[in-house]
Design a protein around this motif. Structure first.
Motif, PDB file in Angstrom:
ATOM      1  N   GLU A 135       4.328   8.069  -8.150  1.00 44.20           N
ATOM      2  CA  GLU A 135       3.187   8.300  -7.492  1.00 44.20           C
ATOM      3  C   GLU A 135       2.849   6.883  -6.851  1.00 44.20           C
ATOM      4  N   GLY A 136       2.038   6.811  -5.888  1.00 48.15           N
ATOM      5  CA  GLY A 136       1.632   5.717  -5.259  1.00 48.15           C
ATOM      6  C   GLY A 136       1.133   6.157  -3.890  1.00 48.15           C
ATOM      7  N   PRO A 137       0.789   4.998  -3.080  1.00 46.98           N
ATOM      8  CA  PRO A 137       0.281   5.015  -1.698  1.00 46.98           C
ATOM      9  C   PRO A 137       1.184   5.598  -0.796  1.00 46.98           C
ATOM     10  N   GLY A 138       0.549   6.136   0.384  1.00 48.77           N
ATOM     11  CA  GLY A 138       1.384   6.210   1.781  1.00 48.77           C
ATOM     12  C   GLY A 138       2.435   7.367   1.557  1.00 48.77           C
ATOM     13  N   GLY A 139       2.928   7.604   2.671  1.00 46.72           N
ATOM     14  CA  GLY A 139       3.976   8.757   2.938  1.00 46.72           C
ATOM     15  C   GLY A 139       4.863   7.875   3.833  1.00 46.72           C
ATOM     16  N   ILE A 140       5.975   8.697   4.354  1.00 44.79           N
ATOM     17  CA  ILE A 140       6.959   8.281   5.097  1.00 44.79           C
ATOM     18  C   ILE A 140       6.820   8.876   6.602  1.00 44.79           C
ATOM     19  N   GLU A 145       8.600   6.402  14.786  1.00 49.67           N
ATOM     20  CA  GLU A 145       7.192   6.302  14.772  1.00 49.67           C
ATOM     21  C   GLU A 145       6.496   5.166  14.043  1.00 49.67           C
ATOM     22  N   GLY A 146       7.528   4.255  13.551  1.00 48.66           N
ATOM     23  CA  GLY A 146       6.708   2.974  12.758  1.00 48.66           C
ATOM     24  C   GLY A 146       6.449   1.934  13.791  1.00 48.66           C
ATOM     25  N   PRO A 147       5.974   0.845  13.417  1.00 47.73           N
ATOM     26  CA  PRO A 147       5.749  -0.346  14.000  1.00 47.73           C
ATOM     27  C   PRO A 147       7.018  -1.411  14.241  1.00 47.73           C
ATOM     28  N   GLU A 148       7.597  -1.123  15.547  1.00 45.56           N
ATOM     29  CA  GLU A 148       8.884  -1.807  16.002  1.00 45.56           C
ATOM     30  C   GLU A 148       8.820  -3.086  15.663  1.00 45.56           C
ATOM     31  N   ALA A 149       7.787  -3.993  15.954  1.00 50.33           N
ATOM     32  CA  ALA A 149       7.877  -5.440  15.836  1.00 50.33           C
ATOM     33  C   ALA A 149       7.974  -5.797  14.319  1.00 50.33           C
ATOM     34  N   VAL A 150       7.444  -5.130  13.475  1.00 50.63           N
ATOM     35  CA  VAL A 150       7.690  -5.331  11.944  1.00 50.63           C
ATOM     36  C   VAL A 150       8.738  -4.777  11.456  1.00 50.63           C
ATOM     37  N   LEU A 151       9.042  -3.775  11.839  1.00 52.30           N
ATOM     38  CA  LEU A 151      10.605  -3.195  11.421  1.00 52.30           C
ATOM     39  C   LEU A 151      11.900  -4.019  11.906  1.00 52.30           C
ATOM     40  N   VAL A 152      11.764  -4.828  13.040  1.00 54.02           N
ATOM     41  CA  VAL A 152      12.664  -5.923  13.386  1.00 54.02           C
ATOM     42  C   VAL A 152      12.621  -7.059  12.687  1.00 54.02           C
ATOM     43  N   MET A 191       4.216   4.306   5.118  1.00 50.74           N
ATOM     44  CA  MET A 191       3.016   3.941   5.823  1.00 50.74           C
ATOM     45  C   MET A 191       1.655   4.300   4.681  1.00 50.74           C
ATOM     46  N   ASP A 192       0.872   3.434   4.482  1.00 51.71           N
ATOM     47  CA  ASP A 192      -0.606   3.719   3.969  1.00 51.71           C
ATOM     48  C   ASP A 192      -1.533   3.459   5.377  1.00 51.71           C
ATOM     49  N   GLY A 193      -1.621   4.754   5.918  1.00 53.85           N
ATOM     50  CA  GLY A 193      -2.632   4.637   6.949  1.00 53.85           C
ATOM     51  C   GLY A 193      -1.893   3.894   8.237  1.00 53.85           C
ATOM     52  N   GLU A 194      -2.291   2.757   8.553  1.00 52.38           N
ATOM     53  CA  GLU A 194      -1.760   1.882   9.676  1.00 52.38           C
ATOM     54  C   GLU A 194      -0.797   1.107   9.087  1.00 52.38           C
ATOM     55  N   THR A 195      -0.829   0.644   7.611  1.00 55.64           N
ATOM     56  CA  THR A 195      -0.085  -0.383   7.118  1.00 55.64           C
ATOM     57  C   THR A 195       1.181  -0.095   6.518  1.00 55.64           C
ATOM     58  N   PRO A 196       2.188  -0.793   7.035  1.00 53.30           N
ATOM     59  CA  PRO A 196       3.632  -0.371   6.487  1.00 53.30           C
ATOM     60  C   PRO A 196       3.814  -1.354   5.310  1.00 53.30           C
ATOM     61  N   VAL A 215      17.301  -0.800   2.179  1.00 54.66           N
ATOM     62  CA  VAL A 215      15.968  -0.670   1.406  1.00 54.66           C
ATOM     63  C   VAL A 215      15.259  -1.972   1.536  1.00 54.66           C
ATOM     64  N   TYR A 216      14.152  -1.926   1.864  1.00 58.53           N
ATOM     65  CA  TYR A 216      13.529  -3.461   1.838  1.00 58.53           C
ATOM     66  C   TYR A 216      11.970  -3.296   1.712  1.00 58.53           C
ATOM     67  N   THR A 217      11.223  -4.215   1.014  1.00 56.00           N
ATOM     68  CA  THR A 217       9.977  -4.503   1.077  1.00 56.00           C
ATOM     69  C   THR A 217       9.796  -5.937   1.223  1.00 56.00           C
ATOM     70  N   PRO A 218       8.779  -6.175   2.011  1.00 56.05           N
ATOM     71  CA  PRO A 218       8.356  -7.722   2.307  1.00 56.05           C
ATOM     72  C   PRO A 218       7.926  -8.499   1.083  1.00 56.05           C
ATOM     73  N   PRO A 219       8.262  -9.712   0.898  1.00 56.07           N
ATOM     74  CA  PRO A 219       7.816 -10.504  -0.643  1.00 56.07           C
ATOM     75  C   PRO A 219       6.384 -10.341  -0.992  1.00 56.07           C
ATOM     76  N   ALA A 220       5.493 -10.090  -0.052  1.00 51.37           N
ATOM     77  CA  ALA A 220       4.000 -10.127  -0.224  1.00 51.37           C
ATOM     78  C   ALA A 220       3.833  -8.651  -0.916  1.00 51.37           C
ATOM     79  N   LEU A 221       4.695  -7.784  -0.817  1.00 51.50           N
ATOM     80  CA  LEU A 221       4.225  -6.412  -1.272  1.00 51.50           C
ATOM     81  C   LEU A 221       5.160  -5.899  -2.469  1.00 51.50           C
ATOM     82  N   ARG A 222       5.981  -6.715  -2.912  1.00 47.07           N
ATOM     83  CA  ARG A 222       6.973  -6.376  -3.984  1.00 47.07           C
ATOM     84  C   ARG A 222       6.144  -6.258  -5.355  1.00 47.07           C
ATOM     85  N   GLY A 223       6.967  -5.523  -6.506  1.00 49.19           N
ATOM     86  CA  GLY A 223       6.452  -5.391  -7.678  1.00 49.19           C
ATOM     87  C   GLY A 223       5.500  -4.364  -7.604  1.00 49.19           C
TER      88      GLY A 223
END
Length: 283
Positions: A135-140, A145-152, A191-196, A215-223
């Motif tokens: 369970e958790g927020p968001g869908g893939i 269709e994702g934010p290119e600058a963030v993904l790079v 993505m959770d709404g507009e938030t990757p 597979v990657y999660t940015p440090p601020a969103l880990r755990g």
């Protein structure tokens, strides 16, 4: 060992199919990029092979990408023959089961050459019938269709943190990798709404089995279990297309715990060794 010819490829395919999931990289590269013929138009992942036969039966396949990454599928351990076959070749990396990569590296005289990346990681397998979706927020959504600058930026950090790529080179490779992943439809972003929240990908794909990577999660969103949810939803989509199994190798206790929670079970040890510069094999 002798170089494979086009007529040998059906036999090579059958041999590698019988060794899945331990031969995902050479088999998937062959399926998607073909046999390297030496032309400049060939993809860097196009394959060459050296073969060993005993009494007419294929016993070992040593693969190499066009860029010099060795991918052994050599259960009988023909290491001296492999070193002779590779005399004069440039080797940039060795990737595969630990029990094959370690003796091959020694036979090639590369055991004392420091690796830019040199890791042994646990290797896992999952029947998608046993997949657990947290369970958790968001869908893939697909990378396209994702934010290119963030993904790079995420891909750059993934290359630097996980693969040991120097940051300046990681920045260059990341843009190319995101574009290639979008075109291949191999990666997704949670993505959770507009938030990757996290990204996940498949770095090798065959009709019945896929290999998880990127597979990657940015440090601020880990755990918060975002990565495991991204992987699970991605694999659920693959299951819907008829894929039956998934494999991966994991770096570090958090990743191992995440994959076990999805239902993965350990099947062996995987080695990734990449050199800072190509090494010429002297045989």
């Amino acid at each position: 060992m002798t170089p494979a010819q086009p007529a040998d490829i059906p036999e090579v395919e059958a041999f590698l199919d019988a060794r899945l999931p331990r031969a995902m990289f050479p088999r998937a590269n062959l399926a998607h990029y073909g046999l390297a013929t030496g032309g400049p138009q060939m993809h860097r992942h196009a394959m060459r092979f050296w073969l060993r036969r005993e009494d007419g039966t294929l016993t070992d396949v040593l693969g190499a990408t066009r860029e010099g990454f060795l991918l052994p599928a050599c259960p009988t351990g023909p290491w001296e023959a492999a070193a002779e076959a590779l005399r004069g070749e440039e080797v940039g990396a060795l990737i595969g089961p630990e029990e094959e990569v370690r003796p091959l590296r020694k036979a090639l005289g590369l055991q004392d050459v420091p690796g830019e990346l040199d890791e042994v990681q646990p290797h896992f397998l999952l029947s998608l019938e046993d997949l657990q979706i947290p369970e958790g927020p968001g869908g893939i959504v697909p990378f396209a269709e994702g934010p290119e600058a963030v993904l790079v930026g995420w891909m750059r950090d993934y290359f630097a943190e996980t693969l040991g790529t120097p940051l300046d080179l990681a920045a260059i490779e990341a843009r190319r990798a995101v574009q290639a992943a979008a075109e291949a439809e191999s990666h997704v972003v949670l993505m959770d709404g507009e938030t990757p929240l996290a990204m996940a990908g498949l770095n090798a794909r065959l009709p019945g089995i896929v290999q998880v990577g990127g597979v990657y999660t940015p440090p601020a969103l880990r755990g918060r279990h975002h990565a495991r949810r991204a992987v699970a939803l991605h694999l659920a989509e693959a299951k819907g297309r008829g894929v039956r199994e998934a494999t991966l190798f994991a770096a570090g206790p958090p990743a191992i715990a995440a994959y076990k929670a999805l239902g993965f079970r350990r099947i062996g040890r995987w080695t990734l060794c990449r050199f800072a510069a190509p090494q010429v094999i002297h045989g």
